[in-house]
Design an enzyme around this catalytic site. Structure first.
Site, PDB file in Angstrom:
ATOM      1  N   GLU A  64       0.843  -1.199   0.000  1.00  0.00           N
ATOM      2  CA  GLU A  64       0.000   0.000   0.000  1.00  0.00           C
ATOM      3  C   GLU A  64       0.882   1.254   0.000  1.00  0.00           C
ATOM      4  OE1 GLU A  64      -3.462   1.790   3.018  1.00  0.00           O
ATOM      5  OE2 GLU A  64      -2.147   0.156   3.656  1.00  0.00           O
TER       6      GLU A  64
ATOM      7  N   LYS B  12      -9.193   2.910  -2.280  1.00  0.00           N
ATOM      8  CA  LYS B  12      -9.497   2.256  -0.999  1.00  0.00           C
ATOM      9  C   LYS B  12     -10.884   2.661  -0.516  1.00  0.00           C
ATOM     10  CE  LYS B  12      -7.140   1.444   3.464  1.00  0.00           C
ATOM     11  NZ  LYS B  12      -5.905   1.790   4.211  1.00  0.00           N
TER      12      LYS B  12
ATOM     13  N   CYS C 130      -5.585  -3.047   2.050  1.00  0.00           N
ATOM     14  CA  CYS C 130      -5.414  -3.156   3.507  1.00  0.00           C
ATOM     15  C   CYS C 130      -6.728  -3.235   4.280  1.00  0.00           C
ATOM     16  CB  CYS C 130      -4.546  -2.004   4.008  1.00  0.00           C
ATOM     17  SG  CYS C 130      -3.720  -2.366   5.599  1.00  0.00           S
TER      18      CYS C 130
END
Length: 582
Positions: free
Chosen positions: A49, A116, A152
């Site tokens: 990330e 994200k 994540c």
């Protein structure tokens, strides 16, 4: 019956150590690992990330030039990605908004970007401060292989993007790019969570994590791949860089989905009108033949003490290296905290980069001073012996008119600690060495420390290590090769700032103090809840009062390595001016 045809996929997880803000250096490392993955015959290589900026970039994200430079770096990386699919974390910008994003590059072309969805805003995370949430997702189809990408925190939610990618987009593999900070035992929770996700979605989960130290944070790597049956297929090493490569057979996913009615039922419940997944066609993966057979990649995870010790080593090494220090210096008292700090420093940096200073006063025992010198000599580190008695007497003489009519007490004790801090900082200023403080979490929690004394320094190796854990780590390190003598381990802890002083004169025994601190600081339990656990109420109240009234000290402490779920600093943010006492 027709025999099923294997659909092979070789994935490389680039578990790399990057540095926040080093856009050119990070890009060069990404390019290097892309080349290594191509040489290994990988179809896909995935990076952590925000790998171009590294994690967490914090308020660098408020600088327009920084964001634009990271995008420029992505374009340059795209140019060197011919012959492979690469998934790279970066900061995307659309109009005036920025996103925590993953770039999907195929054969030298940017074919998609994933933003994200779930932005963590707890503990050490502040992503809502900077980023907008993603709302759309994609599945990429290369020949017979379909894969999705998420970032994540998204994987920690059962209804994350992976759900849409697997059920609506029919993805066989979910590639998760991560910068997940370490705390002891967290790898178990990750593996359990990913096994659940893989079984719920009947697909492979390939999880790549950052490795290295960044200020207080340590990233442990520990990348892994989990199969549709929840079995861990491959596990990367902990606390070291690696290119983790694994071969997957996509036909396993097809078999599980055909034989498990849950998949069909769940697909029917997801309304396509509410859950749109864009499907992106990319060039089929070229089956590179012959590809060498891969070795097994299932190393045993480290034990609890091993992982903590390795985290302390990596965090110390990277803080020193990444901030450009050639050497570190610390006060060596003959006590267990400074002994462990010295050993960690040597294990991290090598004996030639560690300097110790022994600074006896009139209250220092022969035993502690002898142990300090013996430890320095056995470690092979340079050391100075600088007595402080003469300086202490000069202080007392200078302050005599102001102190007249008073009895010696804490002020005189702290003068000694501040003299030592001053000497260490003088050496730091003269030679450019980084001062390592040696205080542990238990002392810092209750304020059993001296501002501008033993708190003076640039980095606290044991800042998040409770005193009882210090003893465990010493035993663990000695099990690898005896370095810290028994006399240091067995001696009752003492600051040696007055005659016959012992820590238990001021504090409860550490075997009582540390569980109370764990409950109050890390679990946010009330005084009543801790008393209900079986602890003496006056003791609990006294400890809680010490913790609360010493917040101002902790605000002035140097950064140190986070190894518990809740460390002092970004993890725990309480007001200094605070009258709440429950």
């Amino acid at each position: 019956m027709a025999k099923s045809i294997d659909i092979p996929l070789r994935i490389a997880l680039a578990q790399v150590n990057l540095t926040v803000g080093d856009l050119d250096g990070n890009s060069a490392k990404i390019a290097e690992y892309i080349a290594r993955a191509k040489e290994a015959g990988a179809d896909i290589v995935a990076f952590p990330e925000l790998s171009i900026t590294s994690y967490p970039p914090e308020d660098l994200l408020l600088k327009n030039g920084f964001v634009q430079r990271n995008i420029d770096c992505l374009h340059k990386i795209t140019e060197v990605s011919k012959g492979i699919t690469a998934i790279i974390g970066f900061v995307d910008k659309i109009n005036s908004d920025i996103y925590n994003a993953a770039a999907i590059i195929s054969d030298g072309e940017l074919v998609g970007v994933h933003h994200k969805f779930n932005l963590p805003n707890y503990g050490v995370f502040d992503e809502h401060r900077y980023f907008q949430r993603g709302k759309e997702t994609k599945v990429f189809k290369a020949g017979e292989v379909r894969f999705g990408v998420e970032i994540c925190e998204d994987s920690w939610y059962a209804e994350g993007p992976h759900r849409l990618q697997a059920l609506i987009g029919n993805a066989h593999v979910i590639i998760v790019i991560n910068s997940s900070p370490f705390h002891a035992g967290k790898w178990r929770h990750r593996e359990e969570m990913l096994a659940t996700r893989a079984m719920d979605n009947l697909c492979f989960f390939a999880y790549v994590n950052l490795v290295g130290g960044q200020d207080e944070l340590v990233f442990d790597g520990h990348s892994l791949v989990v199969g549709p049956d929840g079995r861990v297929i491959c596990r990367g090493p902990a606390f070291e860089e690696a290119l983790v490569i694994v071969d997957l057979n996509i036909n396993e996913v097809l078999h599980h989905r055909l034989s498990d009615t849950r998949y069909k039922e769940q697909k029917e419940r997801l309304c396509p009108k509410e859950a749109v997944v864009e499907k992106v066609q990319i060039p089929p993966f070229l089956q590179k033949a012959p590809r060498h057979e891969l070795p097994s990649c299932l190393p045993n995870p480290p034990s609890r003490l091993e992982e903590i010790y390795k985290a302390l080593i990596l965090g110390t090494r990277d803080y020193v290296h990444k901030n450009g220090f050639e050497k570190v210096v610390l006060g060596l008292s003959g006590g267990i905290d400074s002994a462990l700090t010295a050993v960690i420093a040597v294990d991290s940096l090598g004996k030639d980069r560690v300097v110790a200073v022994v600074m006896p006063s009139q209250y220092s025992s022969e035993e502690t001073q002898s142990d300090a010198v013996k430890l320095a000599e056995s470690l092979g580190i340079q050391y100075y012996r600088i007595p402080i008695q003469q300086i202490f007497e000069a202080y007392l003489s200078t302050l005599s008119s102001a102190f007249v009519g008073t009895q010696p007490g804490v002020a005189e004790e702290n003068i000694q600690a501040r003299i030592r801090g001053n000497i260490l900082m003088a050496l730091s200023n003269k030679f450019g060495w980084l001062v390592l403080t040696t205080g542990n979490k238990s002392e810092i929690a209750v304020g059993y420390t001296t501002l501008y004394g033993d708190m003076a320094g640039g980095f606290g190796v044991l800042k998040d290590v409770p005193k009882t854990l210090v003893y465990e780590l010493v035993d663990y390190r000695n099990s690898l090769g005896k370095v810290i003598p028994d006399s240091i381990i067995k001696r009752p802890p003492s600051a040696e700032l007055r005659p016959g002083q012992k820590d238990v004169d001021t504090l409860p025994p550490y075997e009582i103090l540390d569980p109370i601190l764990h409950a109050y600081v890390e679990q946010d339990k009330s005084i009543a809840e801790i008393v209900a656990m079986g602890f003496d109420e006056p003791t609990v109240r006294r400890v809680a009062h010490m913790v609360d009234r010493n917040e101002y000290k902790r605000r002035q402490a140097p950064p140190g390595i986070k190894i518990t779920p809740k460390a002092f600093g970004k993890d725990r943010r309480l007001p200094i001016t605070n009258k709440y006492r429950e």
